[in-house]
Scaffold this motif. Sequence first.
Motif, mmCIF file in Angstrom:
data_model
loop_
_atom_site.group_PDB
_atom_site.id
_atom_site.type_symbol
_atom_site.label_atom_id
_atom_site.label_comp_id
_atom_site.label_asym_id
_atom_site.label_seq_id
_atom_site.Cartn_x
_atom_site.Cartn_y
_atom_site.Cartn_z
ATOM 1 N N PRO A 244 7.446 18.699 -1.937
ATOM 2 C CA PRO A 244 7.290 17.514 -1.076
ATOM 3 C C PRO A 244 5.858 17.337 -0.584
ATOM 4 N N GLU A 245 5.183 18.439 -0.258
ATOM 5 C CA GLU A 245 3.790 18.327 0.192
ATOM 6 C C GLU A 245 2.906 17.769 -0.925
ATOM 7 N N GLN A 246 3.091 18.246 -2.138
ATOM 8 C CA GLN A 246 2.290 17.742 -3.256
ATOM 9 C C GLN A 246 2.545 16.262 -3.493
ATOM 10 N N ARG A 247 3.784 15.822 -3.359
ATOM 11 C CA ARG A 247 4.107 14.413 -3.550
ATOM 12 C C ARG A 247 3.468 13.556 -2.461
ATOM 13 N N ARG A 248 3.479 14.034 -1.240
ATOM 14 C CA ARG A 248 2.829 13.301 -0.152
ATOM 15 C C ARG A 248 1.328 13.196 -0.395
ATOM 16 N N LEU A 249 0.718 14.312 -0.745
ATOM 17 C CA LEU A 249 -0.731 14.314 -0.954
ATOM 18 C C LEU A 249 -1.122 13.468 -2.162
ATOM 19 N N ALA A 250 -0.290 13.481 -3.206
ATOM 20 C CA ALA A 250 -0.574 12.656 -4.383
ATOM 21 C C ALA A 250 -0.551 11.181 -4.017
ATOM 22 N N LEU A 251 0.411 10.784 -3.191
ATOM 23 C CA LEU A 251 0.479 9.396 -2.753
ATOM 24 C C LEU A 251 -0.746 9.023 -1.930
ATOM 25 N N MET A 252 -1.117 9.855 -0.957
ATOM 26 C CA MET A 252 -2.235 9.515 -0.086
ATOM 27 C C MET A 252 -3.555 9.502 -0.849
ATOM 28 N N ALA A 253 -3.738 10.439 -1.789
ATOM 29 C CA ALA A 253 -4.969 10.452 -2.583
ATOM 30 C C ALA A 253 -5.058 9.206 -3.457
ATOM 31 N N THR A 254 -3.928 8.781 -4.022
ATOM 32 C CA THR A 254 -3.909 7.583 -4.860
ATOM 33 C C THR A 254 -4.215 6.344 -4.031
ATOM 34 N N LEU A 255 -3.593 6.231 -2.858
ATOM 35 C CA LEU A 255 -3.842 5.073 -1.999
ATOM 36 C C LEU A 255 -5.280 5.060 -1.492
ATOM 37 N N TYR A 256 -5.834 6.227 -1.219
ATOM 38 C CA TYR A 256 -7.235 6.298 -0.775
ATOM 39 C C TYR A 256 -8.157 5.779 -1.875
ATOM 40 N N HIS A 257 -7.861 6.150 -3.109
ATOM 41 C CA HIS A 257 -8.659 5.665 -4.243
ATOM 42 C C HIS A 257 -8.579 4.145 -4.340
ATOM 43 N N ILE A 258 -7.363 3.611 -4.232
ATOM 44 C CA ILE A 258 -7.185 2.161 -4.300
ATOM 45 C C ILE A 258 -7.903 1.487 -3.139
ATOM 46 N N ALA A 259 -7.810 2.065 -1.952
ATOM 47 C CA ALA A 259 -8.431 1.474 -0.765
ATOM 48 C C ALA A 259 -9.952 1.424 -0.904
ATOM 49 N N MET A 260 -10.550 2.450 -1.499
ATOM 50 C CA MET A 260 -11.995 2.423 -1.696
ATOM 51 C C MET A 260 -12.391 1.234 -2.570
ATOM 52 N N THR A 261 -11.609 0.990 -3.618
ATOM 53 C CA THR A 261 -11.916 -0.131 -4.510
ATOM 54 C C THR A 261 -11.665 -1.464 -3.815
ATOM 55 N N CYS A 262 -10.562 -1.549 -3.054
ATOM 56 C CA CYS A 262 -10.253 -2.787 -2.336
ATOM 57 C C CYS A 262 -11.337 -3.142 -1.317
ATOM 58 N N SER A 263 -12.019 -2.130 -0.789
ATOM 59 C CA SER A 263 -12.997 -2.377 0.272
ATOM 60 C C SER A 263 -14.387 -2.692 -0.267
ATOM 61 N N GLU A 264 -14.583 -2.513 -1.589
ATOM 62 C CA GLU A 264 -15.902 -2.772 -2.162
ATOM 63 C C GLU A 264 -16.280 -4.248 -2.049
ATOM 64 N N LYS A 265 -17.553 -4.500 -1.873
ATOM 65 C CA LYS A 265 -18.053 -5.867 -1.890
ATOM 66 C C LYS A 265 -17.779 -6.465 -3.266
ATOM 67 N N PRO A 266 -17.262 -7.690 -3.345
ATOM 68 C CA PRO A 266 -16.981 -8.295 -4.651
ATOM 69 C C PRO A 266 -18.180 -8.250 -5.587
ATOM 70 N N GLY A 267 -17.885 -7.830 -6.835
ATOM 71 C CA GLY A 267 -18.948 -7.776 -7.835
ATOM 72 C C GLY A 267 -19.687 -6.462 -7.923
ATOM 73 N N SER A 268 -19.325 -5.476 -7.080
ATOM 74 C CA SER A 268 -20.065 -4.215 -7.078
ATOM 75 C C SER A 268 -19.416 -3.141 -7.912
ATOM 76 N N SER A 269 -18.261 -3.406 -8.512
ATOM 77 C CA SER A 269 -17.515 -2.386 -9.271
ATOM 78 C C SER A 269 -17.934 -2.420 -10.725
ATOM 79 N N GLY A 270 -17.955 -1.217 -11.347
ATOM 80 C CA GLY A 270 -18.297 -1.086 -12.767
ATOM 81 C C GLY A 270 -17.088 -0.929 -13.627
ATOM 82 N N PRO A 271 -17.276 -0.749 -14.969
ATOM 83 C CA PRO A 271 -16.144 -0.623 -15.892
ATOM 84 C C PRO A 271 -15.500 0.742 -15.796
#
Length: 271
Positions: A244-271
């Motif tokens: 259960p701990e690994q599943r929780r951490l996997a979810l939070m790490a994945t959402l953190y990754h998505i959140a970093m991308t969502c917060s980027e200024k438009p046009g600043s992301s690479g391929p």
Amino acid sequence: LHCPKVTTTMQPGFSAQAPPAAQAMTSAPNVAAAAQFCDQVLSWPTVVFMPARDSDVAKTMFTGWSARTVTIPLATRAGNQVNPPALHAVIRVPKHDHFTIHVVTAHDGVCVAQASGHRAAAGHGQPVAWGGAPYGHVHHDSSNRRALLPCVSRDPVVVATGPSEALANAENMGNSRNLLLDVGYCLLCAGIPCCFVGSAQPTEFIVTNGAGQRIATHEIRGMKSQDTYHTQTSELRVEEGSTPEQRRLALMATLYHIAMTCSEKPGSSGP
């Protein structure tokens, strides 16, 4: 735990019910029951991240937006049948590169987990709360490098640490997508076909423990862009036998990754 209000309709047939007022979401029994429900959801082999919807968007003339809220419905899948959303991940971006993450139950809006982050704060652990109590921390660094071009960094590695272990979430730089892109970059103009074919391959993030064992895989299909991370349907597939701990951490790490991308200024992301 204070959670933002969700009032949007996510997908035909799936409605996001508005949670109660914030003061009604702080009852300890409610939070404990919600945390148990979340663990039941995460015990499924696959958690589907359904297409998100933006709300509370503050638009600007030059950057497109300056603040927004991104809500991602999280559902389970049995075979080819995707069940109605059980949870919502609510990512609030008050300004570029800053974000907060809340995981709330879809049926009554009780907050199960929360974290925050800042893209410039690499290496600095941000607290993670789960079930109304401190649970661990999460941070990111820039150690992920291309397999054939180690001088070029890629999406940051996200490390989520819980009570007993830490998991790292990093893009798979050795899959066909990134190897084709590497070859294309090395060949310059002659490598454009490789880049085109590679860009069309799924983006894959692998969550591993300290021993390098794969705990989960997050696969995002479609051409990679800033919006691909949350506007496309993607899947978090957790390995059998994960705790259960690994599943929780996997979810939070994945959402953190998505959140970093969502917060980027438009046009600043690479391929």
